[in-house]
Design an enzyme around this catalytic site. Structure first.
Site, PDB file in Angstrom:
ATOM      1  N   LYS A  22      34.838  -8.580  13.793  1.00  0.00           N
ATOM      2  CA  LYS A  22      35.111  -8.646  12.421  1.00  0.00           C
ATOM      3  C   LYS A  22      35.612 -10.020  12.353  1.00  0.00           C
ATOM      4  CE  LYS A  22      39.529  -7.410  11.863  1.00  0.00           C
ATOM      5  NZ  LYS A  22      40.423  -8.563  11.716  1.00  0.00           N
ATOM      6  N   ASN A  23      36.470 -10.710  13.864  1.00  0.00           N
ATOM      7  CA  ASN A  23      36.408 -12.079  13.122  1.00  0.00           C
ATOM      8  C   ASN A  23      35.464 -12.957  13.709  1.00  0.00           C
ATOM      9  OD1 ASN A  23      39.598 -10.837  12.796  1.00  0.00           O
ATOM     10  ND2 ASN A  23      40.531 -10.920  14.623  1.00  0.00           N
ATOM     11  N   CYS A 116      52.783 -10.342   7.263  1.00  0.00           N
ATOM     12  CA  CYS A 116      52.101  -9.370   6.986  1.00  0.00           C
ATOM     13  C   CYS A 116      53.116  -7.975   7.755  1.00  0.00           C
ATOM     14  CB  CYS A 116      50.881  -9.542   7.715  1.00  0.00           C
ATOM     15  SG  CYS A 116      50.462  -9.821   9.348  1.00  0.00           S
ATOM     16  N   ARG A 121      53.214 -15.244  10.125  1.00  0.00           N
ATOM     17  CA  ARG A 121      52.359 -16.339   9.904  1.00  0.00           C
ATOM     18  C   ARG A 121      52.189 -17.086   9.086  1.00  0.00           C
ATOM     19  NH1 ARG A 121      47.521 -10.639  10.778  1.00  0.00           N
ATOM     20  NH2 ARG A 121      46.497 -12.694  11.371  1.00  0.00           N
ATOM     21  N   PRO A 122      52.562 -17.925   9.500  1.00  0.00           N
ATOM     22  CA  PRO A 122      52.405 -19.026   8.377  1.00  0.00           C
ATOM     23  C   PRO A 122      51.113 -19.927   8.864  1.00  0.00           C
ATOM     24  CG  PRO A 122      53.837 -19.857  10.045  1.00  0.00           C
ATOM     25  CD  PRO A 122      54.029 -18.478  10.293  1.00  0.00           C
ATOM     26  N   ILE A 123      50.568 -20.438   7.348  1.00  0.00           N
ATOM     27  CA  ILE A 123      49.581 -21.112   7.683  1.00  0.00           C
ATOM     28  C   ILE A 123      50.168 -23.063   7.601  1.00  0.00           C
ATOM     29  CG2 ILE A 123      47.859 -19.440   6.514  1.00  0.00           C
ATOM     30  CD1 ILE A 123      47.870 -20.918   4.162  1.00  0.00           C
ATOM     31  N   ASP A 124      51.115 -23.179   8.156  1.00  0.00           N
ATOM     32  CA  ASP A 124      51.239 -24.664   8.074  1.00  0.00           C
ATOM     33  C   ASP A 124      49.916 -25.555   9.572  1.00  0.00           C
ATOM     34  OD1 ASP A 124      52.111 -22.921   9.905  1.00  0.00           O
ATOM     35  OD2 ASP A 124      53.636 -24.519  10.390  1.00  0.00           O
ATOM     36  N   ASP A 304      45.686  -8.501  20.172  1.00  0.00           N
ATOM     37  CA  ASP A 304      44.860  -7.630  19.716  1.00  0.00           C
ATOM     38  C   ASP A 304      44.344  -5.775  20.398  1.00  0.00           C
ATOM     39  OD1 ASP A 304      44.584  -9.005  17.448  1.00  0.00           O
ATOM     40  OD2 ASP A 304      42.446  -9.706  17.323  1.00  0.00           O
ATOM     41  N   ILE A 326      52.178 -13.661  21.741  1.00  0.00           N
ATOM     42  CA  ILE A 326      51.767 -14.711  20.118  1.00  0.00           C
ATOM     43  C   ILE A 326      52.088 -14.077  18.872  1.00  0.00           C
ATOM     44  CG2 ILE A 326      49.112 -14.556  18.831  1.00  0.00           C
ATOM     45  CD1 ILE A 326      49.515 -15.442  21.954  1.00  0.00           C
ATOM     46  N   ARG A 395      39.666  -0.963   8.255  1.00  0.00           N
ATOM     47  CA  ARG A 395      39.863  -2.346   8.146  1.00  0.00           C
ATOM     48  C   ARG A 395      38.969  -3.345   9.009  1.00  0.00           C
ATOM     49  NH1 ARG A 395      45.101  -5.773   6.850  1.00  0.00           N
ATOM     50  NH2 ARG A 395      43.505  -7.446   6.915  1.00  0.00           N
TER      51      ARG A 395
HETATM   52  N1  EPU Z   1      51.236 -20.017  13.057  1.00  0.00           N
HETATM   53  C1  EPU Z   1      51.203 -20.618  12.986  1.00  0.00           C
HETATM   54  N2  EPU Z   1      51.380 -21.486  11.642  1.00  0.00           N
HETATM   55  C2  EPU Z   1      50.367 -21.531  11.268  1.00  0.00           C
HETATM   56  C3  EPU Z   1      48.819 -20.214  11.904  1.00  0.00           C
HETATM   57  C4  EPU Z   1      49.251 -19.774  12.696  1.00  0.00           C
HETATM   58  O1  EPU Z   1      52.388 -20.504  13.035  1.00  0.00           O
HETATM   59  O2  EPU Z   1      49.741 -22.364  10.646  1.00  0.00           O
HETATM   60  C5  EPU Z   1      51.262 -18.857  14.504  1.00  0.00           C
HETATM   61  C6  EPU Z   1      51.607 -17.461  14.211  1.00  0.00           C
HETATM   62  O3  EPU Z   1      52.428 -16.784  13.243  1.00  0.00           O
HETATM   63  C7  EPU Z   1      51.101 -16.905  15.420  1.00  0.00           C
HETATM   64  C8  EPU Z   1      50.254 -17.739  15.943  1.00  0.00           C
HETATM   65  O4  EPU Z   1      50.707 -19.129  15.619  1.00  0.00           O
HETATM   66  O5  EPU Z   1      52.530 -16.372  15.916  1.00  0.00           O
HETATM   67  C9  EPU Z   1      48.983 -17.577  16.513  1.00  0.00           C
HETATM   68  O6  EPU Z   1      48.081 -17.249  15.162  1.00  0.00           O
HETATM   69  P1  EPU Z   1      46.468 -17.370  14.961  1.00  0.00           P
HETATM   70  O7  EPU Z   1      46.363 -18.096  13.893  1.00  0.00           O
HETATM   71  O8  EPU Z   1      46.076 -17.748  15.733  1.00  0.00           O
HETATM   72  O9  EPU Z   1      46.268 -16.027  13.885  1.00  0.00           O
HETATM   73  P2  EPU Z   1      45.618 -15.875  13.238  1.00  0.00           P
HETATM   74  O10 EPU Z   1      44.358 -16.884  13.101  1.00  0.00           O
HETATM   75  O11 EPU Z   1      46.026 -15.667  12.258  1.00  0.00           O
HETATM   76  C10 EPU Z   1      43.717 -14.260  14.049  1.00  0.00           C
HETATM   77  C11 EPU Z   1      42.694 -13.430  13.964  1.00  0.00           C
HETATM   78  C12 EPU Z   1      43.930 -11.832  14.970  1.00  0.00           C
HETATM   79  C13 EPU Z   1      44.411 -12.259  15.935  1.00  0.00           C
HETATM   80  C14 EPU Z   1      45.146 -13.871  16.167  1.00  0.00           C
HETATM   81  C15 EPU Z   1      45.609 -13.570  17.778  1.00  0.00           C
HETATM   82  C16 EPU Z   1      41.497 -13.631  11.979  1.00  0.00           C
HETATM   83  C17 EPU Z   1      40.946 -12.955  10.908  1.00  0.00           C
HETATM   84  N3  EPU Z   1      42.569 -12.809  12.693  1.00  0.00           N
HETATM   85  O12 EPU Z   1      44.873 -14.015  13.409  1.00  0.00           O
HETATM   86  O13 EPU Z   1      43.631 -10.766  14.585  1.00  0.00           O
HETATM   87  O14 EPU Z   1      45.569 -11.299  16.308  1.00  0.00           O
HETATM   88  O15 EPU Z   1      44.035 -14.648  15.653  1.00  0.00           O
HETATM   89  O16 EPU Z   1      44.727 -13.546  18.284  1.00  0.00           O
HETATM   90  O17 EPU Z   1      40.123 -14.463  13.242  1.00  0.00           O
HETATM   91  C18 EPU Z   1      43.521  -8.966  14.099  1.00  0.00           C
HETATM   92  O18 EPU Z   1      41.535  -8.696  14.489  1.00  0.00           O
HETATM   93  O19 EPU Z   1      44.234  -7.485  14.005  1.00  0.00           O
HETATM   94  C19 EPU Z   1      43.826  -9.655  13.831  1.00  0.00           C
HETATM   95  C20 EPU Z   1      45.281  -9.721  13.666  1.00  0.00           C
END
Ligand code: EPU
Length: 415
Positions: A22-23, A116, A121-124, A304, A326, A395
């Site tokens: 999925k990811n 969530c 989970r910010p996207i900064d 995960d 994480i 999902r």
């Molecule tokens: N983070 C920030 N700012 C950002 C991005 C991330 O602070 O701009 C923090 C997050 O809040 C978290 C950490 O950095 O604490 C790592 O998050 P990451 O960005 O790696 O997570 P993600 O990309 O949103 C993906 C998977 C998740 C999986 C995580 C960690 C996808 C679609 N989702 O999420 O999958 O848990 O990486 O490996 O690839 C799942 O499949 O159940 C799932 C949640």
């Protein structure tokens, strides 16, 4: 809302085949927005998140032809470079269209996903990467708006390893002028799989799968045919279920080399782990000792699989500590496991689990992997377990009840 009714205890035995990841499927689908030509993706998992991403693509102007595990996407023109709140709120990975739409259309508007069940989970870091590439980024009325007539290559250093952040930056940089270097990039196999697709589409990318990715921007990308990498988390979930039920399961069509952090822990508790090509056989019997686990970015133990391991730990002999590094809030399954008799104490990022015997109960799924943990717990518990809200499970897992029943479990979906 569907429920699962599980009659425990069960011993899983036999073979199960896993789907594409999925990811990896989600960023690969987003990558189809980078070209006007058709991209064909095979080995797609039949899960709700993939269907949601198809809706996002359809909204943007994609023509999607879907067969059971294959999709052909063509986006001759971008009709609407945005992803509305209604779509993003059901799946935060919709933010993966930011990078490709910015690169191809020069402007994009995507709803901010918000928090969530597993954390803020910010996207900064995604947005900082787009700014580095020369985009103007602003937040207006709950939406991210980004603009750039042409992106320029840049050196981007991620403060924390971020999987979709790395993917978004890579997607945007493929069509930028000049060279982009991503430092402290995520090394997950799903990132490497996305890079493979992009290279098949004509992108110039080196180092994917390491923490340093170099992208030479190109003018245009073209169509491609790509097989999505197997789902290591689905494979790991069945491997953990095999050990938890003291069963004997051959997980087929997987990549055992992507699961080393898990298989090492399974061996430490005395499970027999036999990788053979694309098959991972896991067998366990009798009393197994407690084992500590801490999550970490790949190649560490995946967050995960943390919830599923916690379910397994409830049946180990002694006290196991589970550390979640994480996400700040990924222990919603614990309260439900406690309803089944588990002895777990939560202290911040630690769960301290004392082995005991679980009994079936009515429990509620709160997110995707927490649901999988409850299923594993239900398989090991004495008596029936009812899991509500299995839409969370749907999902990311395809036909889990059918797979488990084929392995000798009794799992009934009640609609
Ligand atoms: N983070 C920030 N700012 C950002 C991005 C991330 O602070 O701009 C923090 C997050 O809040 C978290 C950490 O950095 O604490 C790592 O998050 P990451 O960005 O790696 O997570 P993600 O990309 O949103 C993906 C998977 C998740 C999986 C995580 C960690 C996808 C679609 N989702 O999420 O999958 O848990 O990486 O490996 O690839 C799942 O499949 O159940 C799932 C949640």
């Amino acid at each position: 809302m569907d429920k699962f009714v599980i009659e425990g205890p069960a011993r899983l035995e036999g073979e199960v085949a896993v789907s594409g990841a999925k990811n990896a499927a989600l960023p690969c689908l987003a990558a189809t927005l980078l070209t006007a030509e058709a991209v064909r993706l095979t080995n797609l998992p039949q899960v709700a998140d993939v269907r949601t991403m198809q809706k996002v693509l359809g909204h943007v102007g994609a023509r999607v032809e879907a067969e059971p595990d294959t999709i052909t996407v063509a986006v001759p023109e971008i009709v609407s470079a945005d992803a509305p709140y209604e779509l993003v709120k059901t799946m935060r990975a919709s933010v993966l269209v930011l990078g490709p739409l910015l690169a191809r259309a020069g402007s994009v508007r995507v709803s901010l996903p918000g928090g969530c069940a597993i954390g803020v989970r910010p996207i900064d870091f995604h947005l900082a990467a787009f700014r580095k590439l020369g985009a103007e980024v602003s937040l207006q009325h709950g939406y991210v708006e980004a603009k750039a007539s042409r992106l320029r290559g840049a050196d981007i250093v991620f403060e924390t390893v971020t999987v979709t952040g790395t993917e978004n930056a890579m997607l945007a940089a493929t069509l930028a002028d000049g060279t982009t270097r991503l430092v402290n990039a995520a090394r997950e196999p799903e990132v490497a799989d996305l890079a493979r697709l992009l290279v098949e589409m004509g992108a110039r990318i080196e180092g994917a799968g390491t923490d340093r990715i170099v992208i030479e921007g190109v003018q245009t990308l073209h169509g491609a045919d790509h097989e999505v990498v197997p789902d290591r988390i689905e494979a790991g979930t069945y491997a953990i279920a095999a050990a938890a039920t003291r069963g004997d399961v051959a997980v087929r069509l997987c990549r055992p080399e992507h699961l080393r952090a898990l298989t090492t822990r399974l061996e430490s508790i005395g499970a027999h782990v036999a990788p053979d090509g694309d098959v991972l056989r896991v067998r366990a019997e009798g009393t197994l000792p407690a084992q500590d686990v801490a999550t970490a970015p790949y190649p560490g133990f995946p967050t995960d699989l943390q919830a599923q391991w916690t379910a397994l730990a409830t049946g180990l002999d002694g006290v196991s500590t589970i550390t979640e590094t994480i996400f700040e809030n990924r222990f919603h399954h614990v309260a439900e496991l406690v309803r089944m008799g588990a002895m777990i104490r939560l202290e911040g990022r630690w769960a301290i689990v004392e082995g005991c015997r679980l009994t079936g109960a009515n429990v509620m799924a709160s997110d995707l992997r927490a649901s999988a943990a409850l299923v594993i717990a239900g398989l090991t518990a004495e008596g029936p377990t009812t899991i509500e809200r299995v839409y969370h499970l749907d999902r990311g897992y395809s036909r889990m009840e059918e797979n488990l029943n084929a392995l000798g479990a009794s799992v009934r979906r009640v609609t």
